[in-house]
Design a protein around this motif. Structure first.
Motif, mmCIF file in Angstrom:
data_model
loop_
_atom_site.group_PDB
_atom_site.id
_atom_site.type_symbol
_atom_site.label_atom_id
_atom_site.label_comp_id
_atom_site.label_asym_id
_atom_site.label_seq_id
_atom_site.Cartn_x
_atom_site.Cartn_y
_atom_site.Cartn_z
ATOM 1 N N ALA A 4 67.315 19.381 -62.383
ATOM 2 C CA ALA A 4 66.338 19.919 -61.437
ATOM 3 C C ALA A 4 67.015 20.632 -60.270
ATOM 4 C CB ALA A 4 65.441 18.791 -60.929
ATOM 5 N N ASP A 5 68.221 20.149 -59.890
ATOM 6 C CA ASP A 5 68.929 20.754 -58.764
ATOM 7 C C ASP A 5 70.000 21.742 -59.229
ATOM 8 O OD1 ASP A 5 70.596 18.915 -59.921
ATOM 9 O OD2 ASP A 5 71.317 18.042 -58.038
ATOM 10 N N ALA A 6 69.804 22.321 -60.408
ATOM 11 C CA ALA A 6 70.788 23.254 -60.960
ATOM 12 C C ALA A 6 70.892 24.503 -60.091
ATOM 13 C CB ALA A 6 70.404 23.651 -62.382
ATOM 14 N N MET A 7 71.992 25.227 -60.251
ATOM 15 C CA MET A 7 72.183 26.473 -59.535
ATOM 16 C C MET A 7 71.068 27.462 -59.888
ATOM 17 S SD MET A 7 74.757 26.087 -57.660
ATOM 18 C CE MET A 7 75.906 24.724 -57.488
ATOM 19 N N PRO A 8 70.666 28.307 -58.940
ATOM 20 C CA PRO A 8 69.575 29.260 -59.216
ATOM 21 C C PRO A 8 69.811 30.100 -60.468
ATOM 22 C CG PRO A 8 70.079 29.231 -56.879
ATOM 23 C CD PRO A 8 71.110 28.382 -57.545
ATOM 24 N N MET A 9 71.034 30.567 -60.655
ATOM 25 C CA MET A 9 71.315 31.401 -61.825
ATOM 26 C C MET A 9 71.069 30.628 -63.118
ATOM 27 S SD MET A 9 74.866 33.276 -62.901
ATOM 28 C CE MET A 9 75.057 34.052 -64.510
ATOM 29 N N MET A 10 71.478 29.365 -63.137
ATOM 30 C CA MET A 10 71.281 28.556 -64.337
ATOM 31 C C MET A 10 69.793 28.360 -64.613
ATOM 32 S SD MET A 10 72.978 24.870 -65.234
ATOM 33 C CE MET A 10 72.829 24.188 -66.897
ATOM 34 N N ARG A 11 69.008 28.125 -63.555
ATOM 35 C CA ARG A 11 67.561 27.966 -63.746
ATOM 36 C C ARG A 11 66.938 29.257 -64.279
ATOM 37 N NH1 ARG A 11 67.807 25.693 -58.494
ATOM 38 N NH2 ARG A 11 66.603 27.455 -57.658
ATOM 39 N N ALA A 12 67.424 30.397 -63.785
ATOM 40 C CA ALA A 12 66.879 31.678 -64.239
ATOM 41 C C ALA A 12 67.210 31.938 -65.701
ATOM 42 C CB ALA A 12 67.416 32.809 -63.365
ATOM 43 N N VAL A 13 68.454 31.653 -66.094
ATOM 44 C CA VAL A 13 68.860 31.846 -67.488
ATOM 45 C C VAL A 13 68.032 30.948 -68.404
ATOM 46 C CG1 VAL A 13 70.743 31.476 -69.134
ATOM 47 C CG2 VAL A 13 71.212 32.613 -66.955
ATOM 48 N N THR A 14 67.871 29.701 -67.991
ATOM 49 C CA THR A 14 67.094 28.743 -68.795
ATOM 50 C C THR A 14 65.640 29.180 -68.931
ATOM 51 O OG1 THR A 14 68.534 26.932 -68.072
ATOM 52 C CG2 THR A 14 66.384 26.334 -68.964
ATOM 53 N N ALA A 15 65.043 29.612 -67.827
ATOM 54 C CA ALA A 15 63.636 30.034 -67.853
ATOM 55 C C ALA A 15 63.445 31.246 -68.754
ATOM 56 C CB ALA A 15 63.163 30.347 -66.436
ATOM 57 N N ARG A 16 64.347 32.229 -68.651
ATOM 58 C CA ARG A 16 64.205 33.428 -69.491
ATOM 59 C C ARG A 16 64.356 33.089 -70.967
ATOM 60 N NH1 ARG A 16 68.609 37.431 -68.282
ATOM 61 N NH2 ARG A 16 69.774 36.078 -69.692
ATOM 62 N N SER A 17 65.317 32.229 -71.296
ATOM 63 C CA SER A 17 65.532 31.870 -72.701
ATOM 64 C C SER A 17 64.309 31.156 -73.265
ATOM 65 C CB SER A 17 66.779 30.984 -72.828
ATOM 66 O OG SER A 17 67.937 31.688 -72.462
ATOM 67 N N ASP A 18 63.770 30.217 -72.493
ATOM 68 C CA ASP A 18 62.575 29.497 -72.946
ATOM 69 C C ASP A 18 61.400 30.458 -73.100
ATOM 70 O OD1 ASP A 18 60.943 27.005 -73.372
ATOM 71 O OD2 ASP A 18 59.978 27.772 -71.559
ATOM 72 N N ALA A 19 61.257 31.369 -72.148
ATOM 73 C CA ALA A 19 60.131 32.309 -72.193
ATOM 74 C C ALA A 19 60.219 33.230 -73.399
ATOM 75 C CB ALA A 19 60.104 33.140 -70.907
ATOM 76 N N SER A 20 61.405 33.675 -73.727
ATOM 77 C CA SER A 20 61.536 34.583 -74.875
ATOM 78 C C SER A 20 61.128 33.891 -76.170
ATOM 79 C CB SER A 20 62.972 35.104 -74.975
ATOM 80 O OG SER A 20 63.883 34.055 -75.203
ATOM 81 N N VAL A 21 61.426 32.575 -76.269
ATOM 82 C CA VAL A 21 61.014 31.828 -77.464
ATOM 83 C C VAL A 21 59.505 31.585 -77.429
ATOM 84 C CG1 VAL A 21 61.340 29.755 -78.840
ATOM 85 C CG2 VAL A 21 63.279 30.749 -77.634
ATOM 86 N N ARG A 22 58.979 31.225 -76.270
ATOM 87 C CA ARG A 22 57.535 31.025 -76.148
ATOM 88 C C ARG A 22 56.766 32.279 -76.581
ATOM 89 N NH1 ARG A 22 55.381 26.990 -72.461
ATOM 90 N NH2 ARG A 22 57.031 25.620 -71.685
ATOM 91 N N LEU A 23 57.300 33.426 -76.220
ATOM 92 C CA LEU A 23 56.647 34.686 -76.575
ATOM 93 C C LEU A 23 56.541 34.833 -78.083
ATOM 94 C CD1 LEU A 23 55.484 37.102 -75.048
ATOM 95 C CD2 LEU A 23 57.731 38.185 -75.179
ATOM 96 N N GLU A 24 57.615 34.485 -78.784
ATOM 97 C CA GLU A 24 57.599 34.553 -80.248
ATOM 98 C C GLU A 24 56.708 33.480 -80.853
ATOM 99 O OE1 GLU A 24 59.004 36.807 -82.357
ATOM 100 O OE2 GLU A 24 59.383 37.932 -80.515
ATOM 101 N N GLU A 25 56.546 32.376 -80.138
ATOM 102 C CA GLU A 25 55.707 31.281 -80.636
ATOM 103 C C GLU A 25 54.224 31.521 -80.370
ATOM 104 O OE1 GLU A 25 58.930 27.612 -80.032
ATOM 105 O OE2 GLU A 25 57.523 28.143 -78.426
ATOM 106 N N GLY A 26 53.914 32.592 -79.632
ATOM 107 C CA GLY A 26 52.520 32.908 -79.348
ATOM 108 C C GLY A 26 52.012 32.360 -78.032
ATOM 109 N N ASP A 27 52.893 31.740 -77.245
ATOM 110 C CA ASP A 27 52.489 31.189 -75.947
ATOM 111 C C ASP A 27 52.807 32.215 -74.855
ATOM 112 O OD1 ASP A 27 51.815 29.672 -73.763
ATOM 113 O OD2 ASP A 27 53.550 28.314 -73.912
ATOM 114 N N ALA A 28 52.080 33.318 -74.859
ATOM 115 C CA ALA A 28 52.351 34.393 -73.912
ATOM 116 C C ALA A 28 52.089 33.962 -72.466
ATOM 117 C CB ALA A 28 51.500 35.619 -74.251
ATOM 118 N N ARG A 29 51.076 33.161 -72.257
ATOM 119 C CA ARG A 29 50.742 32.747 -70.891
ATOM 120 C C ARG A 29 51.841 31.853 -70.317
ATOM 121 N NH1 ARG A 29 46.251 33.840 -68.682
ATOM 122 N NH2 ARG A 29 45.190 34.139 -70.688
ATOM 123 N N GLY A 30 52.314 30.912 -71.135
ATOM 124 C CA GLY A 30 53.417 30.052 -70.683
ATOM 125 C C GLY A 30 54.688 30.846 -70.456
#
Length: 565
Positions: A400-426
């Protein structure tokens, strides 16, 4: 007068004063010692070389001359002089000095990958320390060397404990070099073991010794460059930037120093690239290559890798190929850059093979750094399950207290998979958060990539106005940076949006047509979209009926005519 390395000394450094009056060997030696103390390495080396020709050098002076030679990039000369210093210490029965010299030679050769010779020198140092109690002060540095070997071998927990012991021994014997190197090594080990706060605290403490001028020039350079590299590994771009500025200043105060100057420029190139100053990044990489060519072998990998990254991002794939090949010649895998280059070249299967092979043989910190590339490549290969596994692994290793860059990388990676899974809103929610962080970190390329994904999510939700706005904004950034492949991709997405409006096909039918145009069979399409082959047959029949066509070739032609791919 010609020095021991075959170079002619500059005027005024040939054993005589500028006015031509002869200097005594003692005066020449004093001048060399004074220049060494003031970090004027070239003058120190020349004066000590002159004194050496009169036979005036003692063991400690040979050690100084060796250090000056190494810092000037005269690798072979420095090692010869270190060997002479070691033998001179043995000659005066200074076991501590002899063991210290032997250990430094071993550490230096270990860093170059010359494991056989490094092992021989370290074995000699251990023997001297074991046979003579007077050599006990060398134990701290010997433990540093042992811990480095453990770290390089992958025994990270053991290395962390050995570094801690080295620090205790260094404090006992007042060996500040050993203490700083031990803190550096233990900090690196902790970060590799996912203890980011503990590791970074140790790195900061090691840097205190450097900035306070408490340790030698060689140890200082090692700490500077290693701390910066480890900060990048920990996604701590702000710390990396602060210490890179400090390293640049430190090198600038020593203009004749070659060693570490190439690494400094390579670190600058990495930061320039991150902040979107790609021309400056290329310039810094070229300077790093030049410094590597004249003696700073330690900066060679970073110099070529960073050049390869700029070429890849600009779409200059042939030049990127050459640069990554040169980086790989150093013995380190040029990843994830090379795998991402293969992806950009359309060689998806090879990209996937390269990244999967590479990531299985790295420490946890490096693996975490490469997982975002794994997600991107697995999605391109159509393996949504593998991409999700990599994104989840990255998320699980992001506190939870990760560096901002690490949080951004993690969020983008998760979002790109969510997009393929059909969870566009998430996906959209995570992308907006990541985009804000990249903007705060002044990382324009990464921010623009988030906006492209956000556009795709908005389009899936039927919000074409937001999609068009994000695509236009991202395109402007890519165009300004010179990111040609990304400009072309955004243009394709924009055309696809325009062409798809008013089409008689559903979103799923458009996906099927696109994959037919790529040459996939119905079975392959079913696997890519996680559908049954019967469902794909039904979608394709509907496409034929709606478009009034009767063949896959006609469907492919339609896809090209309407910019669906």
């Amino acid at each position: 007068m010609t020095g021991i390395d075959g170079r002619r000394a500059p005027p005024g450094h040939d054993g005589s004063s500028p006015k031509g009056s002869a200097m005594t060997p003692s005066e020449t030696l004093d001048r060399g010692r004074a220049a060494f103390a003031e970090h004027r390495w070239g003058e120190a080396f020349d004066a000590l070389a002159d004194a050496d020709e009169t036979g005036a050098l003692h063991a400690a002076d040979l050690e100084r001359m060796s250090t000056a030679a190494i810092l000037l990039g005269r690798d072979a000369v420095g090692m010869d002089l270190a060997t002479r210093a070691h033998e001179a210490f043995l000659g005066i029965e200074d076991a501590a000095g002899a063991a210290r010299c032997a250990t430094w030679i071993g550490i230096y050769l270990m860093g170059k990958g010359d494991d056989a010779r490094a092992g021989g020198w370290l074995a000699r140092a251990k023997r001297i320390a074991a046979e003579d109690p007077a050599a006990e002060p060398a134990e701290a540095l010997l433990h540093v060397a042992a811990a480095l070997d453990q770290l390089y071998s992958g025994a990270v927990p053991t290395a962390a404990a050995t570094f801690a012991t080295a620090f205790s021994l260094g404090r006992r014997f007042h060996d500040r070099d050993a203490m700083a190197l031990a803190q550096l090594g233990e900090g690196q080990a902790k970060i590799m073991l996912d203890d980011l706060p503990g590791g970074l605290a140790l790195l900061d403490e090691a840097m205190v010794a450097v900035t306070a001028g408490e340790i030698s020039a060689v140890a200082s350079g090692i700490v500077y460059c290693s701390v910066i590299g480890t900060c990048h590994l920990a996604f701590d771009v702000r710390r990396a930037q602060q210490w890179t500025i400090a390293l640049d200043h430190w090198c600038g105060e020593r203009p004749d120093m070659v060693m570490f100057s190439g690494q400094c420029q390579a670190h600058r190139a990495a930061l320039y690239c991150f902040h979107g100053a790609w021309t400056d990044a290329m310039d810094a990489a070229r300077v790093a290559q030049e410094r590597a060519g004249v003696g700073d072998w330690s900066g060679r990998f970073g110099a070529w890798y960073e050049e390869g990254e700029v070429h890849r991002l600009r779409g200059e794939f042939d030049a990127a190929e050459v640069a990554f090949h040169r980086a790989g010649e150093t013995g380190y895998p040029p990843q994830p850059g090379l795998a991402l280059l293969r992806l950009a070249q359309g060689r998806v299967r090879l990209a996937r093979s390269l990244i999967r092979e590479a990531i299985e043989h790295v420490d946890p910190a490096t693996r975490r750094q490469w997982l975002a590339a794994v997600v991107e490549i697995e999605l391109a290969a159509g393996d949504r399950a593998a991409a999700r596994a990599a994104a989840d692994e990255l998320d699980a290793s992001t506190p939870a207290d990760a560096m901002p860059m690490m949080r951004a990388v993690t969020a983008r990676s998760d979002a790109s998979v969510r997009l393929e899974e059909g969870d566009a809103r998430g996906a959209l929610a995570r992308l907006r958060a990541a985009w804000t962080t990249w903007e705060e970190l002044d990382a324009p390329y990464e921010a623009a990539r988030c906006r492209v994904l956000a556009a795709q999510a908005s389009r899936s939700l039927g919000d074409e106005a937001s999609a068009a706005m994000d695509l236009a904004a991202a395109r402007d950034v890519f165009a300004e940076l010179g990111a040609v492949p990304d400009v072309l991709r955004v243009d394709g997405l924009a055309r696809g949006s325009s062409a798809s409006r008013g089409l008689p096909l559903t979103r799923r039918e458009i996906e099927v047509v696109r994959l037919v145009a790529e040459g996939l069979t119905n079975r392959a399409i079913a696997g890519r979209l996680y559908l049954s082959e019967k469902t794909v047959d039904r979608h394709l029949s509907n496409v034929f009926a709606k478009l009034g066509i009767s063949s896959r070739a006609a469907a492919t032609a339609y896809a090209y005519e309407h910019a669906l791919i």
